[in-house]
Write an enzyme that holds these catalytic residues in place. Sequence first.
Site, PDB file in Angstrom:
ATOM      1  N   LYS A  52       0.833  -1.205   0.000  1.00 30.35           N
ATOM      2  CA  LYS A  52       0.000   0.000   0.000  1.00 30.35           C
ATOM      3  C   LYS A  52       0.871   1.260   0.000  1.00 30.35           C
ATOM      4  O   LYS A  52       0.606   2.230  -0.711  1.00 30.35           O
ATOM      5  CB  LYS A  52      -0.956  -0.028   1.206  1.00 30.35           C
ATOM      6  CG  LYS A  52      -2.052  -1.094   1.040  1.00 30.35           C
ATOM      7  CD  LYS A  52      -2.814  -1.412   2.322  1.00 30.35           C
ATOM      8  CE  LYS A  52      -3.709  -2.632   2.097  1.00 30.35           C
ATOM      9  NZ  LYS A  52      -4.422  -3.093   3.281  1.00 30.35           N
ATOM     10  N   GLN A  96      -4.557  -2.046   9.566  1.00 30.85           N
ATOM     11  CA  GLN A  96      -4.395  -3.334   8.881  1.00 30.85           C
ATOM     12  C   GLN A  96      -4.928  -4.479   9.747  1.00 30.85           C
ATOM     13  O   GLN A  96      -4.558  -4.606  10.912  1.00 30.85           O
ATOM     14  CB  GLN A  96      -2.899  -3.554   8.543  1.00 30.85           C
ATOM     15  CG  GLN A  96      -2.624  -4.818   7.769  1.00 30.85           C
ATOM     16  CD  GLN A  96      -3.227  -4.809   6.355  1.00 30.85           C
ATOM     17  OE1 GLN A  96      -3.154  -3.821   5.642  1.00 30.85           O
ATOM     18  NE2 GLN A  96      -3.824  -5.918   5.964  1.00 30.85           N
ATOM     19  N   ASP A 119     -11.047   2.476   4.191  1.00 32.91           N
ATOM     20  CA  ASP A 119     -11.308   1.042   4.010  1.00 32.91           C
ATOM     21  C   ASP A 119     -12.809   0.773   3.928  1.00 32.91           C
ATOM     22  O   ASP A 119     -13.227  -0.335   3.575  1.00 32.91           O
ATOM     23  CB  ASP A 119     -10.724   0.233   5.195  1.00 32.91           C
ATOM     24  CG  ASP A 119      -9.501  -0.575   4.784  1.00 32.91           C
ATOM     25  OD1 ASP A 119      -9.315  -0.792   3.565  1.00 32.91           O
ATOM     26  OD2 ASP A 119      -8.747  -0.992   5.679  1.00 32.91           O
TER      27      ASP A 119
END
Length: 292
Positions: A52, A96, A119
Amino acid sequence: MTILDGKNTALLIQDEIAQEVQTRIQAGKKKPHLAAILVGNDTPSQTYVNGKVEACKRVGFDSTLIHLDENISEENLLLEIQKLNENPQIDGFIVQLPLPKYINVDNVIKHIHPDKDVDGFHPENVGKMNKNQPCYISATPLGILKLLEKYEIQTSGKHCVVVGRSQIVGSPMSILMARNEKIGNCTVTLCHSKTPNLAEFTMQADILVVAIGIPNLITKDMVKEGAIVIDVGINRVEDATKKQGFRLVGDVDYTETAPKCSFITPVPGGVGPMTITALLYNTLLACKWHKD
Ligand code: NDP
């Protein structure tokens, strides 16, 4: 059979994003800035986060990686989240997953400000997605929609069978494919581990989306001739011929199944790169929605 090349499609979309970043900079506007919180030393998670950060560099975003100790308390993790919520330089951030078992993931997600939740996991964004309102759509389903769009796949009127009902992939995917949108308008069936006779359902799929996490669970006799198959699974299987000692395979037995399909995603190089690109897309949206 056409391979849905997520790697190349991701690069094309990243080029479009990079172009938009340059245009923003020339106009004196803010550069998008994505932050990622990584807790502990889980190797796959580190690989995903590094991917990322690399992707941010590629499109000209700023990025910040916050690497926290594997024993961090939930309270201290929430403090880190609060700092990012309040930092005007950060347009969006992710935590994450997976997190250590003792941390309540839902509570952590609830503390991410919905405007920065790129997200798309916060209940506010999930609710807006359900109501088809502007929001951040979670990265994997959004990446799949973009892949179908780039390959000009007609979805309207098709039967889409989604296998797996996780909050981050299967469930949102089933909702998105049923929406009255260009990529949507499917009749959707959502299967999971309690579905009896899974093959009976997968055989009916014009579009089959598989997000289970079991290597090669879907075999060729479970897929209809001419189906469009999206394999989300990323599984490590031992392979002594590889330097790392493993290789990545999907949830679909690719070698056997691919010849039957009209379109299929490979693993790796299918959904994975599209997921990262969708996260960049959401971060650019965050910057445009809240900083312009
Ligand atoms: P989860 O473990 O959260 O969910 C798995 C789902 O599969 C559950 O709904 C479960 O059912 C269902 N399932 C398990 N066994 C069966 C079975 N035998 N038959 C039918 N359904 C079954 O997984 P995720 O959605 O997070 O991830 C799925 C896979 O996708 C993993 O390999 C993961 O690594 C990968 N992934 C890839 C991404 C990418 O970018 N390419 C992004 C995210 C994930 P139940 O609910 O009943 O337990």
